[in-house]
Write a protein that holds these residues in place. Structure first.
Motif, PDB file in Angstrom:
ATOM      1  N   ASN A  48      52.925 -32.884  -4.404  1.00  0.00           N
ATOM      2  CA  ASN A  48      53.588 -31.748  -5.042  1.00  0.00           C
ATOM      3  C   ASN A  48      53.304 -31.647  -6.532  1.00  0.00           C
ATOM      4  N   THR A  49      52.850 -32.754  -7.133  1.00  0.00           N
ATOM      5  CA  THR A  49      52.538 -32.755  -8.555  1.00  0.00           C
ATOM      6  C   THR A  49      51.073 -32.419  -8.805  1.00  0.00           C
ATOM      7  N   GLY A  50      50.317 -32.254  -7.729  1.00  0.00           N
ATOM      8  CA  GLY A  50      48.916 -31.872  -7.871  1.00  0.00           C
ATOM      9  C   GLY A  50      47.919 -32.991  -7.642  1.00  0.00           C
ATOM     10  N   TYR A  51      48.405 -34.216  -7.409  1.00  0.00           N
ATOM     11  CA  TYR A  51      47.517 -35.359  -7.184  1.00  0.00           C
ATOM     12  C   TYR A  51      47.250 -35.512  -5.685  1.00  0.00           C
ATOM     13  N   ARG A  52      46.538 -34.552  -5.139  1.00  0.00           N
ATOM     14  CA  ARG A  52      46.383 -34.493  -3.686  1.00  0.00           C
ATOM     15  C   ARG A  52      45.413 -35.546  -3.163  1.00  0.00           C
ATOM     16  N   LYS A  53      44.377 -35.861  -3.916  1.00  0.00           N
ATOM     17  CA  LYS A  53      43.473 -36.931  -3.497  1.00  0.00           C
ATOM     18  C   LYS A  53      44.196 -38.272  -3.473  1.00  0.00           C
ATOM     19  N   GLU A  54      45.099 -38.476  -4.430  1.00  0.00           N
ATOM     20  CA  GLU A  54      45.852 -39.723  -4.493  1.00  0.00           C
ATOM     21  C   GLU A  54      46.873 -39.826  -3.355  1.00  0.00           C
ATOM     22  N   ALA A  55      47.281 -38.682  -2.809  1.00  0.00           N
ATOM     23  CA  ALA A  55      48.240 -38.698  -1.696  1.00  0.00           C
ATOM     24  C   ALA A  55      47.572 -39.072  -0.380  1.00  0.00           C
ATOM     25  N   ALA A  56      46.262 -38.836  -0.263  1.00  0.00           N
ATOM     26  CA  ALA A  56      45.571 -39.063   1.008  1.00  0.00           C
ATOM     27  C   ALA A  56      45.640 -40.515   1.488  1.00  0.00           C
ATOM     28  N   PRO A  57      45.427 -41.536   0.645  1.00  0.00           N
ATOM     29  CA  PRO A  57      45.553 -42.917   1.133  1.00  0.00           C
ATOM     30  C   PRO A  57      46.955 -43.255   1.640  1.00  0.00           C
ATOM     31  N   LEU A  58      47.966 -42.677   1.007  1.00  0.00           N
ATOM     32  CA  LEU A  58      49.337 -42.903   1.471  1.00  0.00           C
ATOM     33  C   LEU A  58      49.543 -42.271   2.842  1.00  0.00           C
ATOM     34  N   ALA A  59      48.974 -41.097   3.040  1.00  0.00           N
ATOM     35  CA  ALA A  59      49.079 -40.426   4.335  1.00  0.00           C
ATOM     36  C   ALA A  59      48.390 -41.243   5.420  1.00  0.00           C
ATOM     37  N   ARG A  60      47.225 -41.785   5.101  1.00  0.00           N
ATOM     38  CA  ARG A  60      46.511 -42.613   6.090  1.00  0.00           C
ATOM     39  C   ARG A  60      47.305 -43.876   6.423  1.00  0.00           C
ATOM     40  N   ARG A  61      47.912 -44.472   5.397  1.00  0.00           N
ATOM     41  CA  ARG A  61      48.702 -45.692   5.633  1.00  0.00           C
ATOM     42  C   ARG A  61      49.898 -45.389   6.529  1.00  0.00           C
TER      43      ARG A  61
END
Length: 238
Positions: A48-61
């Motif tokens: 939501n803050t715009g760091y969408r690439k950084e969110a992807a590893p969390l989603a995979r985990r």
């Protein structure tokens, strides 16, 4: 039936009683509950803050932690909406998890087919529908149907219920004055109902509103829906 509990960061760190209540409800209804220890943040603050690439590893985990479960149940409309709405764009593993994540009221009403969960809560309650649950998940009247079936509970309608409470995650940090003003409006509506308890399906919203209530020294208190549904005559929620 066996499900996995997605407890979420806010509940794990600040409101563990909500996670416990969720397990109590599900086990009372004959559901076996697992708690995969590998679960962590769903990535919503980063996304939501715009760091969408950084969110992807969390989603995979998160997807890895819940691999193999047909149903993943969470007492958070906000986090359920993050997974269901945005995981499709965060990789194939995350996309595969998305349709299996259900907010608690969705699971109870749609999957188990129940509205009466055997609860007892002799108080007057008003319900705040969080933005994610209302607009992204479309929870509709599911929470109300569950609350109306609680023995001893009087449900009163909240004026302006569809208005945002002002929390909005990082919105409250970036726009504190606007956020607080919106929260005060919501509290004024809730207090005007005469209810004892302001209930919701997201502890993030309730944290925001509860802080305003404490500063005002108001008698109204906030409580997660799961804690109301977990309450019984022999094991009442305080």
């Amino acid at each position: 039936m066996r499900v996995a509990l997605f407890v979420t960061c806010v509940n794990d760190a600040l409101y563990p009683a909500t996670g416990v209540a969720t397990v109590r409800i599900l086990e009372r209804l004959g559901v076996e509950v697992d708690f995969p220890a590998g679960q962590t943040c769903c990535g919503q603050p980063q996304f939501n803050t715009g760091y969408r690439k950084e969110a992807a590893p969390l989603a995979r985990r998160l997807a890895e932690a819940f691999h193999g479960y047909e149903h993943v149940v969470t007492p958070s409309a906000s986090c359920a909406a993050m997974v269901r709405t945005h995981y499709a764009g965060l990789g194939p593993e995350a996309a595969a998890l998305a349709p299996r994540v259900l907010e608690l009221t969705e699971f109870l009403v749609d999957v188990l087919g129940v509205t009466d969960v055997g609860a007892y809560f002799p108080h007057t309650v008003t319900y705040h529908p969080s933005c994610h649950g209302l607009r992204l998940l479309g929870l509709g009247d599911r929470p109300h149907r569950l609350l109306r079936a609680v023995k001893g509970l009087e449900l009163v309608e909240l004026p302006g219920a569809e208005e945002c409470c002002g929390f909005g995650g990082t919105f409250a940090v970036k726009n504190p004055d606007v956020s607080a003003a919106m929260g005060r409006d919501k509290i004024a509506h809730a207090a005007g109902t005469g209810a004892d308890v302001l209930c919701g399906a997201d502890n993030s919203c309730l944290m925001h509103l509860g802080g305003i209530l404490r500063r005002a020294d108001a008698p109204l208190r906030t409580l997660h829906l799961a804690e109301i549904l977990a309450s019984t005559e022999t094991e009442p929620t305080p």
